[in-house]
Design an enzyme around this catalytic site. Structure first.
Site, PDB file in Angstrom:
ATOM      1  CB  SER A 126      72.198 -16.809  -0.478  1.00 38.56           C
ATOM      2  OG  SER A 126      71.946 -15.725  -1.313  1.00 38.56           O
ATOM      3  CE1 TYR A 150      67.060 -17.930  -0.396  1.00 41.54           C
ATOM      4  CE2 TYR A 150      68.350 -16.104  -1.261  1.00 41.54           C
ATOM      5  CZ  TYR A 150      68.157 -17.457  -1.090  1.00 41.54           C
ATOM      6  OH  TYR A 150      69.069 -18.348  -1.606  1.00 41.54           O
ATOM      7  CE  LYS A 154      69.173 -20.281   1.396  1.00 41.89           C
ATOM      8  NZ  LYS A 154      69.409 -21.702   1.236  1.00 41.89           N
TER       9      LYS A 154
END
Ligand code: UDP
Length: 337
Positions: A126, A150, A154
């Site tokens: 991402s 988040y 990643k």
């Protein structure tokens, strides 16, 4: 090729499955259906051509034995890993869920690959790995300072993938999606989250009357109209990149990462305006406070994916991306149910 698509019943995964089967690949989808849809795999499978097919196995990516059994029994050549908890806001409120689901399960998946000798993986990474950009366009070597849990998970998995290459020879391509958007041109597949948190589906569901209004999160960002700027990239263009990445790994490509975006940013207000154009009526929106973890601007340089993978997006206009999403939402107001 025989591909294990982990999380292949989700939004991006199911579109990639459709592209894979339509090119004759044999796909096993492993998905626990916590956010994915069995129907999405079924619809994707109907596009099969040239001997391609898709099967759905309901199970967890963190179940190393189950994954290992599938890798061996299906004689899998390559893995695509889409499964993740992927909401920036939620990741700030519940970091444990993200470290456990994303990072913990990736360890189990990679160990299953080591056990069964599968040595190629395409990973859904991402733009969130970068954090606040220091340049107008973000290239792959930009500093990585994620602003959300988040994004941290990643980035941690990207590091993990490099470690598994060094130790076990598993080669990987991490694809750093900017903002996945749009729906398959057939209008048969699209974005269906519950609850929905992403901007474009929220705006279009408001247009249908399924929501009262759009909340614009933050109007005091250092951007022209004060709202966040993002680079929206069509889900079918993302799918193309996955097939190119898989081909590159099959031809011996080394472990690396690519940005996937259009290279143009649009503000939240611009998305609302373009959506009003696409649906032909006003969409109510109110200005609210910032959402935790959101960088002001995220726009990709996808030069490397263009030069090394030969990838170029077909959907370059935001209006076309939104129109494709509208075709899906207008005809499927309740998603796959
Ligand atoms: N956004 C918003 N209202 C919403 C949902 C999102 O203003 O109801 C904003 C969000 O703050 C971000 C942009 O829209 O600046 C895109 O958010 P989204 O959740 O779609 O994707 P993300 O950038 O988090 O991957």
């Amino acid at each position: 090729m025989r591909v294990l698509a982990v999380g292949g019943a989700g939004y991006v995964g199911s579109h990639v499955v459709r592209h894979l089967v339509s090119r004759g690949h044999l796909v096993t989808v492993l998905d626990n259906l916590s956010t994915g849809h069995a129907k999405a795999v079924e619809v994707a499978g109907k596009a099969a051509a040239g001997g391609g097919c898709a099967e759905l196995v309901v199970g967890d990516v963190g179940d190393r034995e189950r994954v290992g059994e599938l890798l061996v029994s299906r004689e899998i050549d390559a893995v695509m890993h889409f499964a993740a908890a992927s909401l920036v806001g939620e990741s700030m409120r519940n970091p444990a869920k993200y470290w456990r689901n994303n990072v913990g399960c990736a360890v189990e998946l990679l160990d299953a690959m080591v056990d069964s000798g599968v040595d190629k993986i395409v990973f859904s990474s991402s733009a969130a790995v970068y954090g606040e950009p220091t340049t107008a366009l973000i290239s792959e070597d930009h500093a990585k300072a994620p602003t959300s849990t988040y994004g941290m998970t990643k980035l941690a998995i990207e590091h993990m993938l490099r470690g598994y290459d060094q130790a076990h020879g598993i080669r990987s391509i991490s694809l750093r999606y900017f903002n996945a958007a749009g729906a398959h041109s057939s209008g048969e597949m699209g974005e269906a989250h519950d609850p929905e948190t992403h901007l474009i589906p929220i705006v279009l569901r408001t247009a249908i009357g399924l929501r009262e209004k759009v909340s614009i999160f933050g109007t005091d960002y250092p951007t022209e109209d004060g709202t966040c700027i993002r680079d929206y990239i069509h889900v079918d263009d993302l799918a193309d990149a996955h097939l190119l990445a898989m081909d590159a790994l099959s031809s011996g490509a080394a472990t690396t990462a690519y940005n996937l975006g259009n290279g143009t940013g649009f503000s939240v207000l611009q998305v609302v305006r373009e959506s009003e154009q696409a649906v032909g009526r006003p969409i109510p929106a109110t200005r609210e406070g910032r959402r935790a973890g959101d960088p002001a601007v995220l726009v990709a340089s996808a030069e490397r994916a263009a030069s090394e993978l030969g990838w170029s997006p077909n959907y370059t206009k935001l209006g076309d991306i939104i129109a494709s999403a509208w075709k899906w939402h207008d005809s499927h107001p309740h998603g796959y149910s």
